[in-house]
Write an enzyme that holds these catalytic residues in place. Sequence first.
Site, mmCIF file in Angstrom:
data_model
loop_
_atom_site.group_PDB
_atom_site.id
_atom_site.type_symbol
_atom_site.label_atom_id
_atom_site.label_comp_id
_atom_site.label_asym_id
_atom_site.label_seq_id
_atom_site.Cartn_x
_atom_site.Cartn_y
_atom_site.Cartn_z
ATOM 1 N N GLN A 167 0.850 -1.183 0.000
ATOM 2 C CA GLN A 167 0.000 0.000 0.000
ATOM 3 C C GLN A 167 0.891 1.240 0.000
ATOM 4 O O GLN A 167 1.868 1.263 0.753
ATOM 5 C CB GLN A 167 -0.890 0.016 1.247
ATOM 6 C CG GLN A 167 -2.048 0.975 1.117
ATOM 7 C CD GLN A 167 -2.981 0.947 2.335
ATOM 8 O OE1 GLN A 167 -2.559 0.678 3.441
ATOM 9 N NE2 GLN A 167 -4.240 1.208 2.111
ATOM 10 N N GLU A 306 -2.774 -4.199 7.298
ATOM 11 C CA GLU A 306 -3.867 -5.163 7.374
ATOM 12 C C GLU A 306 -3.781 -6.241 6.305
ATOM 13 O O GLU A 306 -4.787 -6.590 5.700
ATOM 14 C CB GLU A 306 -5.194 -4.405 7.277
ATOM 15 C CG GLU A 306 -5.455 -3.692 5.932
ATOM 16 C CD GLU A 306 -4.947 -2.263 5.860
ATOM 17 O OE1 GLU A 306 -4.012 -1.926 6.615
ATOM 18 O OE2 GLU A 306 -5.464 -1.482 5.048
ATOM 19 N N HIS A 330 -7.413 -2.287 15.290
ATOM 20 C CA HIS A 330 -7.551 -1.551 14.028
ATOM 21 C C HIS A 330 -7.340 -2.490 12.832
ATOM 22 O O HIS A 330 -8.152 -2.517 11.899
ATOM 23 C CB HIS A 330 -6.541 -0.396 14.000
ATOM 24 C CG HIS A 330 -6.581 0.425 12.753
ATOM 25 N ND1 HIS A 330 -7.353 1.560 12.640
ATOM 26 C CD2 HIS A 330 -5.971 0.272 11.558
ATOM 27 C CE1 HIS A 330 -7.208 2.063 11.427
ATOM 28 N NE2 HIS A 330 -6.370 1.298 10.749
ATOM 29 N N GLU A 331 -6.264 -3.259 12.882
ATOM 30 C CA GLU A 331 -5.970 -4.139 11.738
ATOM 31 C C GLU A 331 -7.024 -5.237 11.611
ATOM 32 O O GLU A 331 -7.395 -5.633 10.508
ATOM 33 C CB GLU A 331 -4.566 -4.745 11.862
ATOM 34 C CG GLU A 331 -3.426 -3.728 12.056
ATOM 35 C CD GLU A 331 -3.448 -2.547 11.101
ATOM 36 O OE1 GLU A 331 -3.960 -2.697 9.978
ATOM 37 O OE2 GLU A 331 -2.971 -1.465 11.478
ATOM 38 N N HIS A 334 -9.956 -3.937 9.773
ATOM 39 C CA HIS A 334 -9.751 -3.890 8.323
ATOM 40 C C HIS A 334 -10.203 -5.172 7.625
ATOM 41 O O HIS A 334 -10.442 -5.165 6.417
ATOM 42 C CB HIS A 334 -8.274 -3.658 8.005
ATOM 43 C CG HIS A 334 -7.892 -2.215 7.882
ATOM 44 N ND1 HIS A 334 -8.545 -1.344 7.042
ATOM 45 C CD2 HIS A 334 -6.911 -1.493 8.479
ATOM 46 C CE1 HIS A 334 -7.972 -0.143 7.130
ATOM 47 N NE2 HIS A 334 -6.984 -0.200 8.000
ATOM 48 N N GLU A 353 -10.201 3.921 5.947
ATOM 49 C CA GLU A 353 -9.582 4.211 7.243
ATOM 50 C C GLU A 353 -10.547 4.827 8.259
ATOM 51 O O GLU A 353 -10.476 4.511 9.439
ATOM 52 C CB GLU A 353 -8.353 5.101 7.053
ATOM 53 C CG GLU A 353 -7.225 4.412 6.280
ATOM 54 C CD GLU A 353 -6.712 3.131 6.948
ATOM 55 O OE1 GLU A 353 -7.013 2.892 8.129
ATOM 56 O OE2 GLU A 353 -6.018 2.363 6.255
ATOM 57 N N ASP A 411 0.861 8.102 -1.466
ATOM 58 C CA ASP A 411 1.694 8.199 -0.260
ATOM 59 C C ASP A 411 1.946 9.659 0.121
ATOM 60 O O ASP A 411 2.113 9.984 1.292
ATOM 61 C CB ASP A 411 3.053 7.510 -0.468
ATOM 62 C CG ASP A 411 2.943 5.987 -0.389
ATOM 63 O OD1 ASP A 411 1.877 5.493 0.025
ATOM 64 O OD2 ASP A 411 3.920 5.309 -0.744
ATOM 65 N N TYR A 419 -8.316 9.090 8.446
ATOM 66 C CA TYR A 419 -8.605 8.274 9.630
ATOM 67 C C TYR A 419 -9.535 9.028 10.581
ATOM 68 O O TYR A 419 -10.609 8.558 10.942
ATOM 69 C CB TYR A 419 -7.313 7.947 10.396
ATOM 70 C CG TYR A 419 -6.328 7.068 9.674
ATOM 71 C CD1 TYR A 419 -5.600 7.552 8.597
ATOM 72 C CD2 TYR A 419 -6.105 5.760 10.077
ATOM 73 C CE1 TYR A 419 -4.676 6.752 7.934
ATOM 74 C CE2 TYR A 419 -5.177 4.949 9.417
ATOM 75 C CZ TYR A 419 -4.469 5.454 8.355
ATOM 76 O OH TYR A 419 -3.568 4.658 7.703
#
Length: 653
Positions: A167, A306, A330-331, A334, A353, A411, A419
């Site tokens: 990612q 994730e 969090h992961e 996902h 996110e 990126d 988020y």
Amino acid sequence: WEISTKMAGTSRADAMQAAVDDAKPVGASYARVEEAVVVHAKIHLTIQADDAGLAGWVEYDVEVRADGVQVVLLDLRHLEVVKAGPKVHKTSEWNANAFATGAPAGAIGAPLAIGLGDDPRKKGDVVAVRVEFETEAGEDKFGSALQALTKEQTSGKENGLAFTQCQAIHARSLFPCQDTPAVKFTFEATMTVPPPRRVLMAACEVPLSGQEGQSKTEEGKLRYDFVQKVPVPAYLFAFAVGKFESREIGPRTRVWAEPNMVDAAAAEFADTNKFLEAAESLAGPYRWGRYDLLMLPPSFPYGGMENPCLTFVTPTLIAGDGSLAHVVAHEIAHSWTGNLVTNKGWDHFWLNEGWTVFLERKILGQVYGEEILQLHAIAGYEELCEEVSRIGPSHRFTALIPRLEGNDDPDDAFSKVPYEKGFYFLYFLQELVGGPAQFEPFMKDYIQHFALSTVDSCQFKAYFEQYFKSDPKVATVEWDKWFHQPGMPPCENLYDHTLAEAARALASEWHSADPLGVGNEEFHPSFSDIQGWSVHQLIVFLDRLLALRAMQPLHNSMVKKLGEAYKFFESGNSEIKSRFLRLGVFAGNTQCYEGAVDMLKAQGRMKFLRPLYRALNQGDSQARELAKTTFQENKSRYHPIAAKMVGADLGLS
Ligand SMILES: [Zn+2]
């Protein structure tokens, strides 16, 4: 008809050349999803001896989406195509020379057109194509997705280790692919490596001879086979090669790590199964089979990634008390939001996110109580304030939909905004429709509706409005402002401040004890001020103090008191330590300069690297010099993504 006449009269080679010449990136990818998309892949990768490079082949099943399409367009970067072409009709042979590549353009890379054969293609046809490739020779042997660590750079110091981070748009430097989240495909993958290292992949391992982990040798190498039956976008392809050991920590969960780290990892992530069960109750059944964790060496650039079936995490989560395991929640989240329901393009990253932070906090609320959810929401808001003021409240990257250009590298737009502004919006919608009792069933319904598919902001809006169509308040949502207006959110959420209040009050006390940054000899803090506080209360305290002192740093003597009274100098918690060090660096505290440099040497997580480097770079000449020399000395140990981002922050690239 002009176009089809022209295409029909053009030779196949010309069609491929024309396709790459005309190719324009959309959403950072050359794929033309309205023409042809990959639906399944067979991936074969080999890491060359001494981690000298990567080579392999991929066979794709390509689904044609419009009549008359002659080529499929893929993305590639830092890869040399050796052969590529479609399967020859009614044979098992492959056409080896039916491709053309375009000129590379920075992070986006180059387009690769592969011919779909001589027959006229119709919508719905599935065509097999094959591409063989190897990494381009050069200093940067692996491109940006794969980091290879020498054995000295691992904690075991006995074997080299390599891992990927795809990612946002790095998968294209592992193998040519349609590197856009709009395209999801299932895959089978094979990798061979020299022993004693093994391969772990974000997929299910296919047991050889019926026993998991067993592998057969091919020219002295170990072979590992994997299958991913749930369609995934290219950015979720991931593997790691190294000497890893595992510990069972739940009925479907194992923690993997280098042998000397595995017990600490197993202890730290002991709550993983509780999080998984809470997530299932909120979002529906877990569809990926196993949920394993892989703790990587300190240069891993993110808190967690994730990768399906196998979340990658940083060792900076090891705090000794499980206090940073919310990253695992969090992961896990996902697995539904992001991996099962995927944003259609990087402009809609908040749907990945924002939803994931929302579900993460719901999980924490279920496992630890509603007041913890509220505390995390407040801490998140502080982070959003800081991020928006850093990027600039009128900058498009602070809008929920940042309107990326076709060739923008996602990126570069990466920040906390998708988020935390995303979370903030979803929390706002929850309160608008009457609270969790109304909104949680919607969340589950939305996830199940878009499962295995992709979604953009428009579809989300339409689905929400349809679901709550009988609620008149829904018509009051200012979608345009929420989606497109940069800066802080247009409305304010009301949180329960019970746990945050003491933290904020203490920050105010420190602030007013030294308003001018000249110190205060009458001020005597003691550890009892924070006795019994959770890590997240301390985070709220430090974030608030950082915000209050953004213009006028504390006096050096105050930082010394802060570090000594609250034991921040010796904190082993990366979240606490990094914030305290920033306060100290702003105050010109040389002990904090040293602490910051130590932390910059010890790990490579961008969440800590970038603010610490920025803090040093804003300091006096000694601090600025330290930022530059520390970066020059350590950048080769950082992950390529982290090195690039920090270099840009420091104006060194
Ligand atoms: Zn995430």
